[in-house]
Design a protein around this motif. Structure first.
Motif, mmCIF file in Angstrom:
data_model
loop_
_atom_site.group_PDB
_atom_site.id
_atom_site.type_symbol
_atom_site.label_atom_id
_atom_site.label_comp_id
_atom_site.label_asym_id
_atom_site.label_seq_id
_atom_site.Cartn_x
_atom_site.Cartn_y
_atom_site.Cartn_z
ATOM 1 N N HIS A 159 0.857 -1.187 0.000
ATOM 2 C CA HIS A 159 0.000 0.000 0.000
ATOM 3 C C HIS A 159 0.894 1.238 0.000
ATOM 4 C CE1 HIS A 159 -3.577 -2.426 1.157
ATOM 5 N NE2 HIS A 159 -2.659 -3.160 1.776
ATOM 6 N N ILE A 161 1.448 5.048 1.084
ATOM 7 C CA ILE A 161 1.069 6.212 1.889
ATOM 8 C C ILE A 161 2.249 7.182 1.867
ATOM 9 C CG2 ILE A 161 0.203 7.108 4.061
ATOM 10 C CD1 ILE A 161 -0.598 4.360 4.905
ATOM 11 N N SER A 360 -2.364 18.374 0.990
ATOM 12 C CA SER A 360 -2.764 16.977 0.777
ATOM 13 C C SER A 360 -1.809 16.003 1.470
ATOM 14 C CB SER A 360 -2.829 16.669 -0.724
ATOM 15 O OG SER A 360 -1.560 16.808 -1.331
ATOM 16 N N ASN A 365 -4.068 13.562 7.037
ATOM 17 C CA ASN A 365 -4.338 12.687 5.893
ATOM 18 C C ASN A 365 -3.524 11.401 5.983
ATOM 19 O OD1 ASN A 365 -6.113 14.536 4.874
ATOM 20 N ND2 ASN A 365 -4.741 15.345 3.303
ATOM 21 N N PHE A 366 -2.253 11.541 6.390
ATOM 22 C CA PHE A 366 -1.411 10.354 6.576
ATOM 23 C C PHE A 366 -2.038 9.412 7.601
ATOM 24 C CE2 PHE A 366 1.715 8.199 9.247
ATOM 25 C CZ PHE A 366 2.457 7.495 8.313
ATOM 26 N N SER A 368 -5.173 9.107 8.591
ATOM 27 C CA SER A 368 -6.407 8.484 8.095
ATOM 28 C C SER A 368 -6.079 7.310 7.180
ATOM 29 C CB SER A 368 -7.258 9.510 7.345
ATOM 30 O OG SER A 368 -7.695 10.525 8.208
ATOM 31 N N ALA A 369 -5.119 7.497 6.293
ATOM 32 C CA ALA A 369 -4.737 6.423 5.365
ATOM 33 C C ALA A 369 -4.123 5.242 6.130
ATOM 34 C CB ALA A 369 -3.770 6.959 4.322
ATOM 35 N N HIS A 372 -6.757 3.282 8.069
ATOM 36 C CA HIS A 372 -7.606 2.515 7.140
ATOM 37 C C HIS A 372 -6.928 1.199 6.765
ATOM 38 C CE1 HIS A 372 -10.418 1.760 3.858
ATOM 39 N NE2 HIS A 372 -9.372 1.535 3.076
ATOM 40 N N ILE A 373 -5.641 1.233 6.548
ATOM 41 C CA ILE A 373 -4.913 0.004 6.178
ATOM 42 C C ILE A 373 -4.772 -0.925 7.378
ATOM 43 C CG2 ILE A 373 -2.634 -0.868 5.508
ATOM 44 C CD1 ILE A 373 -2.375 1.652 3.740
#
Length: 376
Positions: A159, A161, A360, A365-366, A368-369, A372-373
């Motif tokens: 993934h 990120i 961004s 944001n980091f 959250s990603a 999620h993983i």
């Protein structure tokens, strides 16, 4: 207190300094808000992490850290049922793979580029081989993911990120005034180089092949070099700063380059904000790679554009026309042209575009990603 237990193992953690260290520190802070976190980190790390994180400190020496982390991780995993065991880089892959297999928990490893292609037969045979058995890999760029796939790692495990950055509230005019006063740079055009001085950064070649033309074109150009040679890690290049200084004397441009060495975060922030442009003249070095290009994002967060050679993972960090210019690798005359275009565009236009680009890449944001993983 969160129910899920996580063991994070990383030598790349403050008090050591660098982009990977900031990444792992912020990762620990994010995980701490959602899980019960135990960290194995270098000596002194506990002072840089939340008080209620359980921190086990080991010597900072890479070899001793790796060797001692194995029995410590096995002992901790034998006492606590961890939901996740996370390694901060590829060098932690063997211990993560071992804990993952013995204790039937999910293994996750961050990979950054160099920790995949390091030109060492033993490293490739042990560490990269272990990476192939990790449940989940988190790559810092599309280029790092491609390098991992090329080594035989299953693409479905990987993934992407991008690392995060802070979005400082800083006055560029005041930072410029600070640099003018401290280094006598009034009316100068400031180019900035940031990071450990390693061969792949291309600073030596930039001074040889671009600085003479830039100085001839505009004798008010000054290059600030913030950073020193790395003294630990997978690459070492202690002689490079001295070699670069010697070349500048040979070319008669020594007065156009100022070596700052290692500087504080506050000083670095002033450099980012006060400079006209960050230069990132990466070159291709077999067995070495720039995994992402975090300094370009940090510059953008301060409203400063980057001129970079399109090498490694830097294309994920720089958007031509928005946060600077990407130049085909090795085209040093392209740097002169890009710098001319950059200085013509209104400073406020660059500042707004760069800050918009950097948003961004916020740590929010980091986080959250990442969550999620990990929760998938």
């Amino acid at each position: 207190m969160p129910n899920k237990q996580i063991l994070l193992i990383s030598r790349n953690m403050p008090p050591l300094i660098g982009g990977m260290e900031r990444l792992m520190q912020n990762t620990a802070n994010i995980l701490d808000k959602h899980y019960s976190v135990t960290v194995i980190a270098p000596k002194g790390a506990s002072a840089h992490l939340p008080d209620h994180i359980h921190v086990h400190e080991l010597p900072t020496s890479p070899i001793f850290f790796i060797l001692l982390s194995i029995p410590l991780a096995l002992w901790l995993a034998g006492k606590t049922k961890y939901h996740l065991v996370i390694g901060g880089s590829g060098v932690m892959a063997p211990v993560i793979a071992l804990v993952q297999k013995i204790f039937k928990c999910r293994g996750v490893v961050f990979v950054h580029g160099l920790d995949i292609i390091a030109n060492n037969a033993v490293y490739q045979a042990i560490f990269v081989r272990a990476l192939r058995h990790i449940d989940t890999l988190i790559a810092n760029s599309n280029n790092t993911k491609a390098l991992a796939v090329a080594t035989g790692i299953n693409e479905s495990k990987i993934h992407i990120i991008h690392p995060g950055t802070n979005l400082p509230n800083i006055d560029k005019a005041k930072s410029r005034e600070y640099l003018d006063q401290k280094y006598a740079l009034q009316n100068k055009k400031i180019l900035l180089s940031v990071g450990r001085i390693t061969p792949r950064k291309g600073l030596k070649e930039f001074v040889q092949n671009a600085m003479p033309a830039l100085c001839q074109h505009d004798n008010d150009i000054i290059l600030l070099v913030a950073g020193d040679h790395p003294n630990q890690g997978l690459t070492k290049s202690a002689k490079l700063p001295t070699e670069i200084a010697a070349i500048s004397f040979e070319l008669g441009i020594q007065d156009s380059i100022i070596f700052l060495g290692s500087i504080s975060d506050d000083e670095l922030s002033h450099c980012y904000a006060g400079a006209d442009c960050l230069i990132f003249p990466l070159i291709n070095i077999p067995g070495d790679v720039e995994g992402f290009g975090m300094v370009a994002i940090e510059a953008a967060a301060h409203g400063t554009p980057t001129i970079a050679f399109d090498e490694g993972g830097v294309s994920d960090a720089v958007v031509s026309g928005q946060s600077g210019h990407l130049i085909p690798a090795g085209k040093y005359d392209g740097i002169t042209d890009a710098l001319s275009q950059l200085l013509i565009k209104k400073e406020k236009d660059w500042e707004n575009a760069c800050r918009s680009h950097a948003k961004s890449f916020s740590w929010a944001n980091f986080g959250s990603a990442l969550l999620h993983i990990l929760d998938a």
